[in-house]
Design an enzyme around this catalytic site. Structure first.
Site: not given
Ligand code: CP
Length: 307
Positions: A51-52, A80, A101, A129
């Site tokens: 969703r986000t 890396k 995120r 959030h």
């Protein structure tokens, strides 16, 4: 330049303006379809999301802009060993705004310190959030007509559920909001939310383990998934994951106008038989998330008054 790292980065007045803008976008989408022409959003997702990430991308596309980014740490140079601080310096050369995120709490804040573009916290570990919270607030305001005078039940994983922490922090700023915190003892809200947010603001709340007893009192029931990815012990997750399952029989105990919200994804905690109940608002919530993220992009880019 502004970032959105915590829901409290916007005052109540700014939050109301942003939600008003999101409502206007809902009513008049055509008015906004070219406002971000030539602008790009980078979605930097070090953790899974449906969703986000997609709603941020849909939001920028709806505004006439473009998107770039990555959807896992493994497909970026984080694999890396590149730091978040170095990554954001690069991304500042490619995009006008970014949504990040990350599994580590505070990573978007670290990024914001080196960024030349607005950084939006799209979920950091078990912490916050904020864009989900603004989505939740738009859903409640649109469907209930208010953000004050509410009794809100938060149910499930209140320890690791970052959407719960952000929502409580935001709603304590409104008049006469009470919370019923429904969880097993192992998944209670963290002490900083209890002490520094609820008790510090004299907010009425109770912590209970039984969902059924609380249902008749609620205006909103906010269900959450038990966050498997935050558990260190698989056996503990398996023991707790189905503690609460909202089904038709339990919905019969609730008020006729109680709304059921869920940030999604759901696992077992809401039976699919509840989906057709008019009080089930969780899929409408997803649609509000696009309008809210369009409003966030416009506000952080300073384009909110351009229309
Ligand atoms: N609500 C939410 O954050 O969903 P995703 O994990 O799919 O982005």
């Amino acid at each position: 330049m502004r970032h959105l790292l915590n829901p409290l980065d916007f005052s109540v007045e700014e939050t109301e303006r942003l939600l008003d803008l999101a409502s206007d976008i809902e009513k008049n989408p055509g008015k906004y379809s070219e406002v971000c022409k030539g602008k790009k959003i980078a979605t930097l997702f070090y953790e899974p999301s449906t969703r986000t990430r997609l709603s941020f991308e849909a939001a920028m596309l709806n505004l006439g802009g473009s998107v770039l980014g990555f959807s896992s740490a493994a497909s970026s140079s984080a694999s890396k060993g590149e730091s978040v601080s170095d990554t954001i310096r690069m991304v500042s050369c490619y995009a006008n705004i970014c949504a990040m995120r990350h599994p580590k709490e505070g990573a978007p804040t670290v990024a914001s310190l080196k960024s030349r573009i607005p950084v939006v916290n799209a979920g950091d570990g078990g912490h916050q959030h904020p864009t989900q919270t603004l989505t939740d607030m738009m859903t409640i305001r649109s469907l209930k007509g208010r953000l004050n005078n509410l009794t809100i039940g938060l149910c499930g994983d209140l320890k690791f559920g970052r959407t719960v922490h952000s929502l409580i922090e935001s709603l304590v700023r409104y008049e006469n909001v009470k919370f019923i915190l429904i969880s097993p003892p192992e998944l209670r809200v963290p002490s900083y939310i209890r002490e520094d947010v609820l008790e510090a603001n004299n907010i009425p709340y109770k912590e209970v383990t039984c969902m059924e007893d609380s249902l008749p009192e609620l205006d909103i029931l906010y269900m959450t998934r038990v966050q498997q990815e935050r558990f260190f012990n698989e056996a503990e997750y398996l023991r707790l994951r189905d503690t609460y399952i909202l089904d038709k029989a339990k919905m019969d105990l609730a008020n006729k106008d109680m709304l059921v919200l869920h940030p999604l994804p759901r696992v077992n905690e809401i039976s699919v038989e509840v989906d057709d109940d008019p009080r089930a608002a969780y899929f409408r919530q997803v649609q509000y998330g696009v309008y809210v993220r369009m409003a966030i992009i416009l506000t952080l880019l300073g384009l909110d008054k351009a229309v």
